[in-house]
Scaffold this active site. Structure first.
Site, PDB file in Angstrom:
ATOM      1  N   LEU A 234       0.848  -1.195   0.000  1.00 57.85           N
ATOM      2  CA  LEU A 234       0.000   0.000   0.000  1.00 57.85           C
ATOM      3  C   LEU A 234       0.881   1.242   0.000  1.00 57.85           C
ATOM      4  O   LEU A 234       1.693   1.436   0.912  1.00 57.85           O
ATOM      5  CB  LEU A 234      -0.911   0.009   1.230  1.00 57.85           C
ATOM      6  CG  LEU A 234      -1.798  -1.227   1.420  1.00 57.85           C
ATOM      7  CD1 LEU A 234      -2.828  -0.972   2.520  1.00 57.85           C
ATOM      8  CD2 LEU A 234      -2.492  -1.625   0.125  1.00 57.85           C
TER       9      LEU A 234
ATOM     10  N   ASN B 141       6.784   8.626   8.841  1.00 55.22           N
ATOM     11  CA  ASN B 141       5.810   9.664   8.511  1.00 55.22           C
ATOM     12  C   ASN B 141       6.460  11.023   8.334  1.00 55.22           C
ATOM     13  O   ASN B 141       5.856  11.934   7.794  1.00 55.22           O
ATOM     14  CB  ASN B 141       4.764   9.776   9.625  1.00 55.22           C
ATOM     15  CG  ASN B 141       4.000   8.476   9.791  1.00 55.22           C
ATOM     16  OD1 ASN B 141       3.489   7.929   8.822  1.00 55.22           O
ATOM     17  ND2 ASN B 141       3.965   7.961  10.996  1.00 55.22           N
TER      18      ASN B 141
ATOM     19  N   ASN C   1      39.540  17.034 -18.926  1.00 50.27           N
ATOM     20  CA  ASN C   1      38.660  16.172 -19.732  1.00 50.27           C
ATOM     21  C   ASN C   1      37.515  16.931 -20.390  1.00 50.27           C
ATOM     22  O   ASN C   1      36.839  16.380 -21.239  1.00 50.27           O
ATOM     23  CB  ASN C   1      38.080  15.057 -18.850  1.00 50.27           C
ATOM     24  CG  ASN C   1      37.241  15.596 -17.704  1.00 50.27           C
ATOM     25  OD1 ASN C   1      37.551  16.660 -17.164  1.00 50.27           O
ATOM     26  ND2 ASN C   1      36.204  14.893 -17.355  1.00 50.27           N
ATOM     27  N   TYR C   2      37.319  18.193 -20.024  1.00 53.15           N
ATOM     28  CA  TYR C   2      36.094  18.891 -20.416  1.00 53.15           C
ATOM     29  C   TYR C   2      36.437  20.222 -21.070  1.00 53.15           C
ATOM     30  O   TYR C   2      37.216  21.007 -20.512  1.00 53.15           O
ATOM     31  CB  TYR C   2      35.255  19.103 -19.147  1.00 53.15           C
ATOM     32  CG  TYR C   2      33.879  19.680 -19.361  1.00 53.15           C
ATOM     33  CD1 TYR C   2      33.029  19.168 -20.329  1.00 53.15           C
ATOM     34  CD2 TYR C   2      33.422  20.725 -18.557  1.00 53.15           C
ATOM     35  CE1 TYR C   2      31.759  19.680 -20.504  1.00 53.15           C
ATOM     36  CE2 TYR C   2      32.146  21.247 -18.718  1.00 53.15           C
ATOM     37  CZ  TYR C   2      31.317  20.725 -19.693  1.00 53.15           C
ATOM     38  OH  TYR C   2      30.063  21.229 -19.857  1.00 53.15           O
TER      39      TYR C   2
ATOM     40  N   ARG D 139      57.858  22.887 -21.077  1.00 50.88           N
ATOM     41  CA  ARG D 139      58.107  24.029 -20.185  1.00 50.88           C
ATOM     42  C   ARG D 139      59.381  24.682 -20.691  1.00 50.88           C
ATOM     43  O   ARG D 139      60.175  24.033 -21.384  1.00 50.88           O
ATOM     44  CB  ARG D 139      58.244  23.567 -18.728  1.00 50.88           C
ATOM     45  CG  ARG D 139      59.405  22.630 -18.512  1.00 50.88           C
ATOM     46  CD  ARG D 139      59.388  22.008 -17.122  1.00 50.88           C
ATOM     47  NE  ARG D 139      60.603  21.256 -16.920  1.00 50.88           N
ATOM     48  CZ  ARG D 139      60.682  20.097 -16.276  1.00 50.88           C
ATOM     49  NH1 ARG D 139      59.583  19.541 -15.775  1.00 50.88           N
ATOM     50  NH2 ARG D 139      61.828  19.509 -16.107  1.00 50.88           N
TER      51      ARG D 139
ATOM     52  N   ARG E 177      34.247   8.175  -7.892  1.00 50.40           N
ATOM     53  CA  ARG E 177      32.924   8.470  -8.456  1.00 50.40           C
ATOM     54  C   ARG E 177      32.537   7.392  -9.471  1.00 50.40           C
ATOM     55  O   ARG E 177      33.340   6.526  -9.797  1.00 50.40           O
ATOM     56  CB  ARG E 177      32.948   9.868  -9.074  1.00 50.40           C
ATOM     57  CG  ARG E 177      33.103  10.960  -8.009  1.00 50.40           C
ATOM     58  CD  ARG E 177      33.324  12.325  -8.634  1.00 50.40           C
ATOM     59  NE  ARG E 177      32.335  12.607  -9.662  1.00 50.40           N
ATOM     60  CZ  ARG E 177      32.487  13.509 -10.621  1.00 50.40           C
ATOM     61  NH1 ARG E 177      33.610  14.219 -10.693  1.00 50.40           N
ATOM     62  NH2 ARG E 177      31.541  13.705 -11.513  1.00 50.40           N
TER      63      ARG E 177
ATOM     64  N   SER F 207      54.887  15.292 -11.572  1.00 46.95           N
ATOM     65  CA  SER F 207      53.962  16.075 -10.746  1.00 46.95           C
ATOM     66  C   SER F 207      53.493  17.340 -11.461  1.00 46.95           C
ATOM     67  O   SER F 207      54.217  17.908 -12.264  1.00 46.95           O
ATOM     68  CB  SER F 207      54.659  16.491  -9.453  1.00 46.95           C
ATOM     69  OG  SER F 207      54.971  15.342  -8.716  1.00 46.95           O
TER      70      SER F 207
ATOM     71  N   ARG G 111       3.220  14.815   6.143  1.00 45.05           N
ATOM     72  CA  ARG G 111       4.160  15.229   7.182  1.00 45.05           C
ATOM     73  C   ARG G 111       5.625  15.203   6.733  1.00 45.05           C
ATOM     74  O   ARG G 111       6.500  15.694   7.436  1.00 45.05           O
ATOM     75  CB  ARG G 111       3.978  14.355   8.438  1.00 45.05           C
ATOM     76  CG  ARG G 111       2.818  14.825   9.285  1.00 45.05           C
ATOM     77  CD  ARG G 111       2.568  13.883  10.447  1.00 45.05           C
ATOM     78  NE  ARG G 111       1.954  12.626   9.999  1.00 45.05           N
ATOM     79  CZ  ARG G 111       1.856  11.535  10.752  1.00 45.05           C
ATOM     80  NH1 ARG G 111       2.358  11.530  11.970  1.00 45.05           N
ATOM     81  NH2 ARG G 111       1.261  10.463  10.288  1.00 45.05           N
TER      82      ARG G 111
ATOM     83  N   ASP H 164       5.562   2.529   3.575  1.00 52.81           N
ATOM     84  CA  ASP H 164       6.345   3.401   4.450  1.00 52.81           C
ATOM     85  C   ASP H 164       6.878   2.654   5.670  1.00 52.81           C
ATOM     86  O   ASP H 164       7.268   3.265   6.648  1.00 52.81           O
ATOM     87  CB  ASP H 164       5.500   4.604   4.887  1.00 52.81           C
ATOM     88  CG  ASP H 164       4.296   4.212   5.724  1.00 52.81           C
ATOM     89  OD1 ASP H 164       4.087   2.996   5.957  1.00 52.81           O
ATOM     90  OD2 ASP H 164       3.560   5.118   6.156  1.00 52.81           O
TER      91      ASP H 164
HETATM   92  C1  UD1 Z   1      -2.795   1.616  10.393  1.00 48.16           C
HETATM   93  C2  UD1 Z   1      -3.644   0.512  11.029  1.00 48.16           C
HETATM   94  C3  UD1 Z   1      -3.396   0.498  12.554  1.00 48.16           C
HETATM   95  C4  UD1 Z   1      -1.915   0.321  12.792  1.00 48.16           C
HETATM   96  C5  UD1 Z   1      -1.095   1.378  12.079  1.00 48.16           C
HETATM   97  C6  UD1 Z   1       0.381   1.039  12.181  1.00 48.16           C
HETATM   98  C7  UD1 Z   1      -5.689   0.310   9.714  1.00 48.16           C
HETATM   99  C8  UD1 Z   1      -7.137   0.632   9.646  1.00 48.16           C
HETATM  100  N1  UD1 Z   1      -5.058   0.770  10.772  1.00 48.16           N
HETATM  101  O1  UD1 Z   1      -3.267   2.863  10.888  1.00 48.16           O
HETATM  102  O2  UD1 Z   1      -4.137  -0.551  13.167  1.00 48.16           O
HETATM  103  O3  UD1 Z   1      -1.652   0.348  14.207  1.00 48.16           O
HETATM  104  O4  UD1 Z   1      -1.410   1.412  10.680  1.00 48.16           O
HETATM  105  O5  UD1 Z   1       1.176   2.076  11.645  1.00 48.16           O
HETATM  106  O6  UD1 Z   1      -5.166  -0.376   8.839  1.00 48.16           O
HETATM  107  N2  UD1 Z   1      -3.239   3.678   2.575  1.00 48.16           N
HETATM  108  C9  UD1 Z   1      -3.631   3.625   1.276  1.00 48.16           C
HETATM  109  N3  UD1 Z   1      -4.901   3.982   0.957  1.00 48.16           N
HETATM  110  C10 UD1 Z   1      -5.809   4.355   1.914  1.00 48.16           C
HETATM  111  C11 UD1 Z   1      -5.400   4.402   3.255  1.00 48.16           C
HETATM  112  C12 UD1 Z   1      -4.094   4.063   3.563  1.00 48.16           C
HETATM  113  O7  UD1 Z   1      -2.842   3.284   0.389  1.00 48.16           O
HETATM  114  O8  UD1 Z   1      -6.953   4.635   1.541  1.00 48.16           O
HETATM  115  C13 UD1 Z   1      -1.845   3.318   2.903  1.00 48.16           C
HETATM  116  C14 UD1 Z   1      -1.070   4.507   3.435  1.00 48.16           C
HETATM  117  O9  UD1 Z   1      -0.382   5.166   2.395  1.00 48.16           O
HETATM  118  C15 UD1 Z   1      -0.114   3.838   4.411  1.00 48.16           C
HETATM  119  C16 UD1 Z   1      -0.872   2.622   4.917  1.00 48.16           C
HETATM  120  O10 UD1 Z   1      -1.883   2.365   3.960  1.00 48.16           O
HETATM  121  O11 UD1 Z   1       1.069   3.364   3.746  1.00 48.16           O
HETATM  122  C17 UD1 Z   1      -1.474   2.803   6.305  1.00 48.16           C
HETATM  123  O12 UD1 Z   1      -2.443   3.841   6.299  1.00 48.16           O
HETATM  124  P1  UD1 Z   1      -2.560   4.895   7.469  1.00 48.16           P
HETATM  125  O13 UD1 Z   1      -3.654   5.835   7.139  1.00 48.16           O
HETATM  126  O14 UD1 Z   1      -1.215   5.479   7.757  1.00 48.16           O
HETATM  127  O15 UD1 Z   1      -3.038   3.972   8.690  1.00 48.16           O
HETATM  128  P2  UD1 Z   1      -2.911   4.294  10.219  1.00 48.16           P
HETATM  129  O16 UD1 Z   1      -3.974   5.211  10.658  1.00 48.16           O
HETATM  130  O17 UD1 Z   1      -1.514   4.632  10.546  1.00 48.16           O
HETATM  131 CA    CA Z   2       0.438   5.332   9.450  1.00 47.32          CA
END
Ligand code: UD1
Ligand code: CA
Length: 453
Positions: free
Chosen positions: A10, A230, A372-373, A426, A319, A391, A17, A107
């Site tokens: 997800l 976050n 070089n450039y 030189r 590099r 040197s 934030r 995340d």
């Molecule tokens: C969620 C959990 C909570 C847990 C916590 C841990 C649920 C309902 N709650 O809460 O129990 O303790 O994580 O950090 O699952 N996301 C989507 N689409 C959405 C909503 C969320 O892709 O519609 C993704 C967010 O980008 C994120 C993750 O799902 O990566 C979690 O969503 P977030 O809203 O942060 O859940 P929390 O309220 O933190």
């Molecule tokens: Ca979260």
């Protein structure tokens, strides 16, 4: 026996934030996006499919996912209506799949392979759903895991929806879940949004499965591995945890570090055996270090390959495209970009070597510069095996120095030099015997006369 695996990541949240124009999951840890870390974890479980759920206008996230996992299927969640809705965005992948489903958050990059394996083992033992729990120092904000007398999960209650008694529970939901449910898409569609956030919670799945007679188990992980990022300070915290882990692995694999806490790795840094690293060294992506290499203090390496037995630094910068054969020596304040150095070649002091080749055993004197450039194009400098560059020479590319040739110190070389020749550029030295003595006497007399009058 584990069944085939579908991992759903997800990643639809923008991550306000972070205060960034970049979607949150593209922020990096050890030179790789958080999403890349999560996808690599899933891949470490073996073959399987991966689906990534992104928000609208997140083409960059889709591209990044496919960089780390070319077979990843991308699904767009149009409006963020909760984690269950996000999983449902990947409905076509769910419907095409039979076996285990693992839900990870983009995340939450530090999850370990061992924990994910434990979760799948629990599915193999007959659990329909497995939740990864942890006991944070401060549980505020997390979903609470409500466990029955047998240790099975009966429900997950989001903090906002929990009673005081439920809030007293310290075991929390990390968000990572695994399922083995025949009709997962059907089960998800039963989830409603009757809660404080009016969101479709994936966590509500637990109560539905329990009501239907299924068992839901909990695997407990460490707070470190479920750290959710976050904000930028949490990003730095995740980086620190990742680096600590990698330092331990690197030492276990046979690398010595005097001050491991000052050495920074990339996700893909590779080492041979008996590498020795002094303090304050940074490895950017795509670096490979051979057996027995010594890296002295304060070096910065990115995109470089260092052959066995070489010595680098102190204060060297390698590099991308710096390709050092065995036993090369690169000393202090030497910068190398896109240059191959043959076996035993040396550039020990204060040089810039960019775009070219240095033959085996060649010696590059202090202060040598590859020009070089020309302001528009980059050009190649080629230096033959066993040659000696005096040197403070400037080699104006494109230019070739033959095998075994000498370049006199302080030369500006603009034409090719043939094998075994001496090139000097030189003016010849002019000497006037006794001049200094006469000059001193003359000036001393002049000064005496001036102070008398
Ligand atoms: C969620 C959990 C909570 C847990 C916590 C841990 C649920 C309902 N709650 O809460 O129990 O303790 O994580 O950090 O699952 N996301 C989507 N689409 C959405 C909503 C969320 O892709 O519609 C993704 C967010 O980008 C994120 C993750 O799902 O990566 C979690 O969503 P977030 O809203 O942060 O859940 P929390 O309220 O933190
Ligand atoms: Ca979260």
């Amino acid at each position: 026996m584990s069944l085939p695996l579908l991992t759903i990541v997800l990643a639809a949240g923008m991550g306000k934030r972070m205060r960034s124009a970049r979607p949150k999951v593209l922020h990096e840890i050890a030179g790789r996006s958080m999403l890349g870390h999560v996808l690599a974890r899933a891949q470490s479980l073996g073959e399987g499919r991966a689906a990534v759920v992104v928000g609208p206008q997140m083409g960059s996230v889709a591209e990044d996912a496919q960089q780390w996992r070319p077979d990843a299927e991308i699904f767009v969640q149009q409006a963020q209506q909760g984690t269950a809705d996000a999983v449902l965005a990947a409905k076509p992948a769910l419907e095409a799949h039979q076996g285990d489903v693992l839900v990870l958050y983009g995340d939450t990059p530090l999850i370990t392979t061992k924990t994910l394996q434990d979760m799948r083992a629990s599915l193999d033992d007959g659990a329909r759903v497995v939740v990864l729990g942890f006991t944070p120092e401060d549980p505020t904000g997390y979903g609470r895991l409500l466990v029955d007398a047998k240790g099975n999960l009966s429900a997950i209650r989001e903090h906002k929806d929990a009673s005081d008694a439920e809030r007293a529970v310290t075991l929390c939901n990390s968000g990572v879940m695994a399922f083995r449910i025949d009709d997962l898409a059907g089960a998800l569609a039963k989830i409603d949004n009757n809660n404080q956030n009016s969101e479709y919670y994936l966590t509500d799945m637990v109560e539905h499965v329990v009501a239907a007679g299924g068992r839901v188990s909990v695997v407990v992980g460490s707070e470190d591995e479920v750290l959710g990022v976050n904000s930028r300070d949490q990003l730095a915290e995740a980086e620190a945890i990742w680096q600590r882990r990698r330092r331990t692995e690197v030492m276990q694999a046979g690398v010595t570090m005097i001050a491991p806490e000052t050495v920074w790795f990339s996700h893909d840094t590779q080492f041979g055996q008996d590498v020795f690293i002094e303090p304050n060294v940074f490895f950017g992506p795509n670096v490979e270090i051979g057996d027995g290499v010594i890296i002295r203090a304060n070096c910065h390496l990115t995109g470089a390959s260092v052959g066995a037995g070489a010595t680098i630094g102190p204060f060297a910068r390698l590099r991308p495209g710096a390709d050092l054969a065995q036993n090369v020596h690169v000393g202090n304040f030497v910068e190398i970009k896109n240059v191959q150095l043959g076996e035993g070649a040396k550039a020990n002091h204060l040089s810039y070597l960019g775009d070219g080749k240095v033959g085996a055993g060649a010696n590059i004197g202090a202060g040598t510069i590859f020009c070089n450039y020309d302001g528009f194009f980059k050009h190649q400098t080629e230096i033959g095996a066993g040659s000696f560059i005096g040197s403070n020479s400037a080699l104006v590319a494109p230019v070739k120095i033959g095998d075994g040739a000498y370049v006199g110190s302080g030369s500006v070389i603009t034409k090719n030099v043939s094998d075994n020749a001496l090139a000097l550029e030189r003016s010849s030295q002019d000497e006037r015997p006794g001049w200094a003595e006469k000059f001193r006497k003359l000036m001393a007399d002049r000064k005496r006369r001036a102070t008398k009058s």
